[in-house]
Design a protein around this motif. Structure first.
Motif, PDB file in Angstrom:
ATOM      1  N   ASN A  86       0.832  -1.209   0.000  1.00  0.00           N
ATOM      2  CA  ASN A  86       0.000   0.000   0.000  1.00  0.00           C
ATOM      3  C   ASN A  86       0.865   1.257   0.000  1.00  0.00           C
ATOM      4  OD1 ASN A  86      -2.560  -1.076  -0.177  1.00  0.00           O
ATOM      5  ND2 ASN A  86      -2.725  -1.401   2.013  1.00  0.00           N
ATOM      6  N   GLU A  87       1.982   1.229   0.712  1.00  0.00           N
ATOM      7  CA  GLU A  87       2.901   2.375   0.697  1.00  0.00           C
ATOM      8  C   GLU A  87       3.465   2.587  -0.707  1.00  0.00           C
ATOM      9  OE1 GLU A  87       5.906   1.769   3.684  1.00  0.00           O
ATOM     10  OE2 GLU A  87       4.572   2.385   5.303  1.00  0.00           O
ATOM     11  N   LYS A 115       1.936   1.791  -3.467  1.00  0.00           N
ATOM     12  CA  LYS A 115       0.843   2.285  -4.315  1.00  0.00           C
ATOM     13  C   LYS A 115       0.518   3.749  -4.027  1.00  0.00           C
ATOM     14  CE  LYS A 115      -2.662  -0.423  -3.579  1.00  0.00           C
ATOM     15  NZ  LYS A 115      -3.725  -1.422  -3.421  1.00  0.00           N
ATOM     16  N   TRP A 116       0.377   4.101  -2.768  1.00  0.00           N
ATOM     17  CA  TRP A 116      -0.151   5.402  -2.379  1.00  0.00           C
ATOM     18  C   TRP A 116       0.908   6.392  -1.918  1.00  0.00           C
ATOM     19  CZ3 TRP A 116      -4.907   6.408  -3.739  1.00  0.00           C
ATOM     20  CH2 TRP A 116      -5.817   5.351  -3.890  1.00  0.00           C
ATOM     21  N   GLY A 117       2.056   5.894  -1.515  1.00  0.00           N
ATOM     22  CA  GLY A 117       3.094   6.762  -0.953  1.00  0.00           C
ATOM     23  C   GLY A 117       3.043   6.704   0.565  1.00  0.00           C
ATOM     24  N   LYS A 118       4.192   6.804   1.176  1.00  0.00           N
ATOM     25  CA  LYS A 118       4.303   6.662   2.627  1.00  0.00           C
ATOM     26  C   LYS A 118       3.510   7.739   3.359  1.00  0.00           C
ATOM     27  CE  LYS A 118       7.751   5.822   6.234  1.00  0.00           C
ATOM     28  NZ  LYS A 118       6.772   5.205   7.062  1.00  0.00           N
ATOM     29  N   LEU A 170       0.725   9.332   2.588  1.00  0.00           N
ATOM     30  CA  LEU A 170      -0.708   9.057   2.618  1.00  0.00           C
ATOM     31  C   LEU A 170      -1.045   7.922   3.572  1.00  0.00           C
ATOM     32  CD1 LEU A 170      -0.596  10.873   0.055  1.00  0.00           C
ATOM     33  CD2 LEU A 170      -2.401   9.442  -0.858  1.00  0.00           C
ATOM     34  N   ILE A 171      -0.251   6.868   3.561  1.00  0.00           N
ATOM     35  CA  ILE A 171      -0.498   5.734   4.452  1.00  0.00           C
ATOM     36  C   ILE A 171      -0.259   6.141   5.898  1.00  0.00           C
ATOM     37  CG2 ILE A 171       0.263   3.404   5.098  1.00  0.00           C
ATOM     38  CD1 ILE A 171      -1.500   3.560   2.545  1.00  0.00           C
ATOM     39  N   TRP A 187      -5.293   5.161   7.087  1.00  0.00           N
ATOM     40  CA  TRP A 187      -5.965   4.453   5.999  1.00  0.00           C
ATOM     41  C   TRP A 187      -7.035   3.544   6.585  1.00  0.00           C
ATOM     42  CZ3 TRP A 187      -5.167  -0.906   5.904  1.00  0.00           C
ATOM     43  CH2 TRP A 187      -4.123  -1.373   6.702  1.00  0.00           C
TER      44      TRP A 187
END
Length: 163
Positions: free
Chosen positions: A18-19, A21-24, A26-27, A31
């Motif tokens: 997920n990091e 995919k979304w960037g650290k 944002l996570i 989430w």
């Protein structure tokens, strides 16, 4: 010849994915895990976009299984740019439909604390859809395996040739 082992993804692996995919940032900012089947079966569950938005916001406050979320209606209304009365009506509708349960937390001589919200009704309602989805996934896997086995070239039969 050994069969390659497939490592099962751990929770940590999924978080790192997920990091990626979304960037650290944002996570790290927070989430919410939401079963896809709730999104896929929104219509069958009788959820319009506003109902689903309320459920998603409620879920964003649900961090641990044994600790139900308790955002105030005022907070939800502000986050969604709607009136508190809209939130109140929609939550009452979701409760009447058995998807959520409000647990009122009275305070003696004062206003109530924000309600707790229980999702056990939603989980019960969506579980048959999830089970159906899992059966469909299994059938698709079996069909794919059957197609692949038909497409593999047959090994030629070897015969011994004597000189």
């Amino acid at each position: 010849m050994s069969t390659p082992t497939v490592k099962k993804a751990t929770a940590s692996d999924r978080l790192h994915e997920n990091e990626r995919k979304w960037g650290k940032a944002l996570i790290d900012a927070g989430w919410t895990a939401i079963p896809n089947i709730i999104l896929k079966r929104q219509m069958q569950l009788g959820l319009d976009p506003l109902d689903l938005n309320i459920i998603l916001h409620l879920m964003s406050y649900w961090w641990k299984a044994g600790e139900l979320p308790y955002p105030s209606k005022k907070t939800l209304a502000k986050l969604m740019s709607v009136d508190e009365s809209t939130i109140r009506r929609r939550i009452a509708k979701l409760e009447a439909g058995g998807l959520i349960k409000r647990i009122i937390r009275p305070v003696e001589g004062d206003r109530h604390k924000p309600n707790l919200y229980d999702f056990s009704g939603l989980i019960k309602e969506v579980t048959p859809f999830a089970e159906e989805e899992l059966r469909e996934i299994e059938v698709a896997k079996q069909q794919k395996a059957a197609r692949q086995s038909r497409m593999r070239p047959k090994k030629p039969a070897l015969t011994v040739v004597e000189k």
